[in-house]
Design an enzyme around this catalytic site. Structure first.
Site, PDB file in Angstrom:
ATOM      1  N   GLU A 363       0.835  -1.213   0.000  1.00 38.27           N
ATOM      2  CA  GLU A 363       0.000   0.000   0.000  1.00 38.27           C
ATOM      3  C   GLU A 363       0.869   1.263   0.000  1.00 38.27           C
ATOM      4  OE1 GLU A 363      -3.699  -0.009   1.905  1.00 38.27           O
ATOM      5  OE2 GLU A 363      -3.859  -2.184   1.909  1.00 38.27           O
ATOM      6  N   THR A 365       5.304   1.935  -0.316  1.00 43.57           N
ATOM      7  CA  THR A 365       6.449   1.727   0.574  1.00 43.57           C
ATOM      8  C   THR A 365       6.645   2.961   1.461  1.00 43.57           C
ATOM      9  OG1 THR A 365       7.993   2.721  -0.987  1.00 43.57           O
ATOM     10  CG2 THR A 365       7.638   0.341  -1.204  1.00 43.57           C
TER      11      THR A 365
END
Ligand code: FAD
Length: 383
Positions: A363, A365
């Site tokens: 979702e 880094t």
């Protein structure tokens, strides 16, 4: 921001806590070792309303606000991140996005099944060649009469092996300065869609993560969710809310690390007394507790903004960035408290560390979260 939980919020938190103690925690190590969460857990999650939190009741949801959703997610994350991820994706990325962007027919078709656990959703954005740069994805959907024909592949798809429907992002057109990506609801039994389970993950080993391959997958135009060309905005809005859920799961990991470290430090004796009495061990434990509290406050802040209808995207990136790094730190500190015993899977902290590690990757880094926050603060995109 009110930091007192309402009676309803406390009741749903306790429900999740009891569920985790009874149906999740006792099996988490076994599921990790066998790389397979017992799929019957999905129906149980649905029966308790955990797959329908914040979804309107008319679509089979259990209502509730986003703080309640975070409380449940934290408890699930404390018990087993693989189970937490099922909810974060099927509810957090798929059902909630359907509520926001789906038309009436799509909502009626999928939401009652997703919220009850009769169906599982997955979110197909990442591809083998495009991760952080999701806007460059190459899966293509071409209009053919009343249908779209989709070709391409998706990588690292949580729930991918189990899912009944994939919220799939594919390129539909390419005009200059326009991402040209659209969102589709594709039943996974559509001919031409095949999946391969990805084995050997460092953490979240119980979770059904898959690669999806789409070869001439034909879906009716009614499978398009939201306007054509709006898919990238849909994906980004889904991920912004999804980051709140990942952050809440990370708070759960950090809390599990704290409980484990405190418990072990009180029992383990070295140099003639419990290691809990040594200042350097207390430093490890107090650092974990600060991470728990700080990560939780950042997460609740996002829930508060969402529930009040305010802009929350930057706050969600901040919470996800901090909470994911905090969960890794907390699990690592707990492992230090356990010494060599932390390094074998008879004890829980090694799994916590392995499960926490991916939170800084998916979702968006940690680097991507920093670019999102930096862009919001400076007005300059560094992507
Ligand atoms: P890359 O994008 O190749 O990044 C590699 C490195 O380069 C990273 O350190 C990154 O921070 C850095 N980097 C890249 N661009 C920049 C930049 N501009 N500036 C600075 N640094 C940069 N995806 C889905 O669509 N659905 C899912 O359900 C899903 N579940 C997942 C489950 C697991 C267990 C895993 C491991 C991944 C999952 N993903 C999923 C994919 C995940 O979101 C991606 O792995 C992630 O976005 C990173 O993409 P990448 O792996 O291609 O790394």
């Amino acid at each position: 921001m009110n930091l007192e939980l309402s009676e309803e919020q406390e009741a749903v938190r306790r429900l999740a806590e009891d569920f985790v103690a009874r149906d999740v925690a006792p099996y988490a190590v076994e599921w990790d070792r066998s790389e397979n969460v017992d799929k019957s857990i999905v129906k149980k999650l649905g029966a308790l309303g955990f797959l329908g939190l914040t979804v309107p009741e008319e679509y089979g949801g259990s209502g509730g606000d986003h703080l309640a959703y975070c409380l449940v997610t934290e408890e699930l994350g404390r018990g087993d991140s693989s189970v937490r991820g099922i909810v974060s994706v099927s509810l957090g990325l798929v059902a909630k996005t359907l509520v926001a962007w789906g038309d009436e027919e799509q909502k009626r078709q999928w939401l009652p099944r997703l919220t009850s656990g009769d169906a599982i959703g997955c979110f197909g954005l990442t591809e083998p060649g495009t991760g952080s740069d999701a806007g460059s994805l190459t899966t293509r959907a071409v209009r053919d009469g009343a249908d779209y024909v989709i070709n391409g592949s998706k990588m690292f798809i949580t729930n991918g092996t189990w899912a009944d429907v994939v919220l799939l992002f594919a390129r539909t057109n390419d005009t200059p300065g326009h991402k040209g990506i659209s969102a589709f609801l594709v039943p996974t039994d559509t001919p031409g869609l095949t999946r391969r389970t990805i084995h050997g993950k460092l953490g979240l080993r119980g979770q059904a993560t898959a690669e999806l391959v789409l070869e001439d997958v034909r879906v009716p135009a009614a499978a398009l969710m939201g306007p054509e060309g709006k898919g990238f905005s849909i994906a980004m809005s889904a991920l912004a809310k999804g980051r709140m859920s990942v952050a809440a799961g990370c708070v759960g990991i950090a809390r599990a690390a704290l409980d484990a470290a405190v418990g072990y430090a009180g029992e383990r004796e070295q140099f003639g007394r419990p290691i809990a009495g040594y200042q350097l061990v207390q430093e490890l434990i107090s650092d974990i507790s600060v991470d728990v509290e700080a990560a939780r406050l950042l997460t609740w802040r996002v829930a508060d903004l969402v529930d009040r209808g305010q802009d929350f995207a930057t706050a969600a990136s901040r919470a996800k960035l901090f909470a994911s790094e905090a969960a890794v730190r907390a699990a690592n500190n707990a492992l230090q408290v356990f010494g060599g015993y932390g390094y074998i899977d008879e004890y829980p902290v090694g799994k916590l560390l392995r499960d926490a590690r991916v939170m800084t990757l998916y979702e968006g880094t940690s680097q991507i979260q920093k670019l999102i926050i930096g862009r919001a603060l400076t007005g300059v995109s560094a992507f």
